[in-house]
Design an enzyme around this catalytic site. Structure first.
Site, PDB file in Angstrom:
ATOM      1  CB  THR A  26      34.416  45.280  49.963  1.00 44.57           C
ATOM      2  OG1 THR A  26      33.738  45.728  48.784  1.00 44.57           O
ATOM      3  CG2 THR A  26      33.466  44.437  50.806  1.00 44.57           C
ATOM      4  CG  HIS A  62      31.815  52.799  46.271  1.00 41.18           C
ATOM      5  ND1 HIS A  62      32.870  52.575  47.135  1.00 41.18           N
ATOM      6  CD2 HIS A  62      30.945  51.779  46.471  1.00 41.18           C
ATOM      7  CE1 HIS A  62      32.654  51.469  47.815  1.00 41.18           C
ATOM      8  NE2 HIS A  62      31.478  50.960  47.437  1.00 41.18           N
TER       9      HIS A  62
HETATM   10  P1  AMP Z   1      31.226  48.112  48.803  1.00 40.56           P
HETATM   11  O1  AMP Z   1      31.078  46.712  49.311  1.00 40.56           O
HETATM   12  O2  AMP Z   1      30.077  49.018  49.138  1.00 40.56           O
HETATM   13  O3  AMP Z   1      32.567  48.704  49.180  1.00 40.56           O
HETATM   14  O4  AMP Z   1      31.166  48.007  47.234  1.00 40.56           O
HETATM   15  C1  AMP Z   1      32.262  47.746  46.437  1.00 40.56           C
HETATM   16  C2  AMP Z   1      31.717  47.347  45.103  1.00 40.56           C
HETATM   17  O5  AMP Z   1      32.744  47.465  44.165  1.00 40.56           O
HETATM   18  C3  AMP Z   1      31.212  45.912  45.045  1.00 40.56           C
HETATM   19  O6  AMP Z   1      29.857  45.915  44.635  1.00 40.56           O
HETATM   20  C4  AMP Z   1      32.128  45.244  44.016  1.00 40.56           C
HETATM   21  O7  AMP Z   1      31.422  44.356  43.208  1.00 40.56           O
HETATM   22  C5  AMP Z   1      32.627  46.424  43.221  1.00 40.56           C
HETATM   23  N1  AMP Z   1      33.951  46.304  42.620  1.00 40.56           N
HETATM   24  C6  AMP Z   1      35.087  45.835  43.203  1.00 40.56           C
HETATM   25  N2  AMP Z   1      36.126  45.985  42.353  1.00 40.56           N
HETATM   26  C7  AMP Z   1      35.635  46.577  41.229  1.00 40.56           C
HETATM   27  C8  AMP Z   1      36.210  47.002  40.004  1.00 40.56           C
HETATM   28  N3  AMP Z   1      37.512  46.858  39.753  1.00 40.56           N
HETATM   29  N4  AMP Z   1      35.398  47.533  39.071  1.00 40.56           N
HETATM   30  C9  AMP Z   1      34.083  47.686  39.307  1.00 40.56           C
HETATM   31  N5  AMP Z   1      33.498  47.319  40.453  1.00 40.56           N
HETATM   32  C10 AMP Z   1      34.249  46.766  41.395  1.00 40.56           C
END
Ligand code: AMP
Ligand code: ZN
Length: 161
Positions: free
Chosen positions: A136, A141
């Site tokens: 997302t 990461h």
């Molecule tokens: P993914 O779905 O693998 O791309 O993971 C994205 C992650 O980023 C999710 O677990 C979200 O909760 C987290 N996330 C989104 N925006 C932020 C932010 N500004 N700071 C910290 N975590 C975030």
């Protein structure tokens, strides 16, 4: 939105991306602060990357020369941490070997920090790649997810040493 201040030990951009100025027009005003701070924005973005924002604002738990770690904003378990290359690249497949080493090093440090905070029984380390892979945030990461006995029902152990 945090103000963009680069701390002294911030490694700063390694690869300045082309097209920063045209991007700037689309992401104002946040882009102004980011670009003023010397942080690169991905040329294709139409809104600022939340991880680049966090890195530029210094709102991270730890950092080394090429990566940062911070707690996930919507943790799937207590202590859920993200480890992120400081350079904006889309996925873990775009991360080079030097960066991978630094990412792995921060994963180890974050694991020690979380384990010092609470009784952790197991861990998941993972990364999602592409929309279809559940990604997302399109800034590479790695999820470090502490696991606690009983947090899912009855996990089957197939082999135990
Ligand atoms: P993914 O779905 O693998 O791309 O993971 C994205 C992650 O980023 C999710 O677990 C979200 O909760 C987290 N996330 C989104 N925006 C932020 C932010 N500004 N700071 C910290 N975590 C975030
Ligand atoms: Zn980014």
């Amino acid at each position: 939105i945090p103000s963009a201040t680069i701390t002294k030990d911030d490694p700063g951009p390694r690869d300045a991306e082309p097209g920063v100025n045209s991007t700037l027009e689309r992401v104002l005003p946040v882009g102004t602060a980011l670009v003023a701070s010397g942080h690169p924005l991905h040329p294709d973005v139409t809104k600022p990357c939340p991880f680049c924002l966090r890195i530029a604002s210094g709102d991270v738990e730890s950092r080394n020369s090429l990566a940062v770690a911070f707690r996930d904003q919507y943790p799937v378990s207590p202590g859920h941490t993200l480890v992120v290359p400081s350079r904006h690249v889309t996925s873990l497949f775009d991360v080079d070997e030097e960066e991978l080493k630094e990412v792995w090093s921060l994963i180890g440090e974050a694991k020690l920090r979380v384990a010092a905070e609470r009784q952790v029984d197991g861990w998941n380390i993972g990364t999602n790649i592409g929309d279809a892979g559940g990604q997302t945030v399109h800034h590479a990461h790695v999820h470090l997810i502490p696991r606690y006995r009983g947090d899912v029902e009855d996990p089957e152990v197939v082999y135990a040493a």
